[in-house]
Design an enzyme around this catalytic site. Structure first.
Site, short mmCIF file in Angstrom:
data_model
loop_
_atom_site.label_atom_id
_atom_site.label_comp_id
_atom_site.label_asym_id
_atom_site.label_seq_id
_atom_site.Cartn_x
_atom_site.Cartn_y
_atom_site.Cartn_z
N GLY A 70 29.51 108.11 115.13
CA GLY A 70 28.11 108.27 115.49
C GLY A 70 27.81 109.69 115.92
O GLY A 70 28.71 110.47 116.26
N GLY A 71 26.53 110.07 115.88
CA GLY A 71 26.13 111.38 116.36
C GLY A 71 25.79 112.34 115.23
O GLY A 71 25.72 111.96 114.06
N TYR A 73 25.91 116.93 114.32
CA TYR A 73 26.94 117.96 114.15
C TYR A 73 27.58 118.32 115.48
O TYR A 73 26.89 118.43 116.51
CB TYR A 73 26.33 119.23 113.53
CG TYR A 73 26.17 119.17 112.04
CD1 TYR A 73 27.26 119.29 111.19
CD2 TYR A 73 24.92 118.97 111.48
CE1 TYR A 73 27.11 119.22 109.81
CE2 TYR A 73 24.75 118.91 110.10
CZ TYR A 73 25.85 119.03 109.27
OH TYR A 73 25.69 118.96 107.91
N THR A 74 28.88 118.54 115.44
CA THR A 74 29.56 119.06 116.61
C THR A 74 30.66 120.00 116.16
O THR A 74 31.01 120.06 114.97
CB THR A 74 30.14 117.93 117.49
OG1 THR A 74 30.53 118.46 118.76
CG2 THR A 74 31.34 117.26 116.84
N HIS A 76 34.63 121.48 116.90
CA HIS A 76 35.92 121.34 117.55
C HIS A 76 36.72 122.61 117.31
O HIS A 76 36.60 123.22 116.24
CB HIS A 76 36.71 120.15 116.99
CG HIS A 76 36.12 118.82 117.32
ND1 HIS A 76 35.70 118.49 118.59
CD2 HIS A 76 35.87 117.72 116.55
CE1 HIS A 76 35.24 117.25 118.59
NE2 HIS A 76 35.32 116.77 117.37
N GLY A 151 31.21 110.88 120.65
CA GLY A 151 30.86 110.23 119.39
C GLY A 151 31.96 109.27 119.02
O GLY A 151 33.14 109.65 118.97
N CYS A 180 24.72 118.67 118.20
CA CYS A 180 24.14 117.34 118.44
C CYS A 180 22.63 117.32 118.21
O CYS A 180 21.93 116.47 118.77
CB CYS A 180 24.48 116.85 119.84
SG CYS A 180 26.26 116.74 120.13
#
Length: 218
Positions: A70-71, A73-74, A76, A151, A180
């Site tokens: 879920g969610g 763009y993020t 890492h 997420g 996000c």
């Protein structure tokens, strides 16, 4: 029992996904224990199920992975503690919303050990910190920065993916996306807040805070 695994170095994203899917299947079948997996990834962007194309503002900067968590763009990358939470949500209440709130509470309890006040905001998944030293927003409200993202995905009521806490990542790496989907707020980290915190410090705080939110045995 909840097994804790810490992987040194940088873990390939697709390999991590494959491992999580296999472990989640085994947990659902009663063939493996629940698990918290602590790791770091090389620099990359991930697109959740709600990601909008226009929020990927620099698509050539880092590899981009489509994922079914879920969610939106993020980011890492090194210096960010990723905690993949492979837990049996079915045996922990069958309530996905409450489970996400528990993840937020876990992050807040972890940050509290460093005297950082993490907060949640209606309509914004993740954990935020108020930045009174920064200029106020146009509406006069104090500035806020995101310090942790959340997420998850479920398979047969077992969660995987999870959360990430910014310990000391390169914050400029977030500039290639609208994190996000929220453009009006910034991103911060524990070190950016002036705290000389190591990844090992955060790992210890995560473990110490876990049982205050989740029972070790569902």
């Amino acid at each position: 029992m909840v097994e804790w695994i810490t992987t040194p170095g940088l873990t390939d994203y697709r390999q991590a996904e494959a491992w999580m899917e296999a472990r989640a299947t085994a947990i659902a079948a009663g063939e493996a224990d629940e698990c918290i997996w602590l790791l770091e990834h090389p620099p990359l962007y991930t697109a959740g199920t709600s990601a909008k194309t226009e929020d990927l503002t620099d698509p050539d900067r880092f590899p981009v992975f489509q994922t079914r968590r879920g969610g939106q763009y993020t980011y890492h990358g090194p210096g960010q503690r990723v905690a993949y939470t492979l837990l049996n949500v079915g045996k922990r209440g069958h309530d996905v919303r409450a489970f996400v709130q528990d993840l937020e509470a876990w992050v807040i309890a972890t940050l509290d050990r460093f005297n950082v006040k993490g907060e949640i905001r209606e309509g914004r998944v993740g954990v935020w910190v108020t930045r009174p030293e920064k200029p106020t927003r146009p509406d006069g409200a104090p500035a806020e920065d995101k310090i942790a993202a959340i997420g998850i995905r479920l398979r047969k009521w077992v969660s995987f993916h999870g959360l990430s806490i910014n310990v000391e990542p390169d914050l400029s790496h977030f500039n290639g996306i609208v994190p996000c989907g929220i453009a009006e707020h910034g991103v911060t980290s524990l070190v950016d807040l002036g705290l000389p915190v190591t990844m090992e410090d955060v790992d210890m705080a995560l473990r110490q805070s876990f049982d205050s939110v989740f029972s070790a045995q569902p």
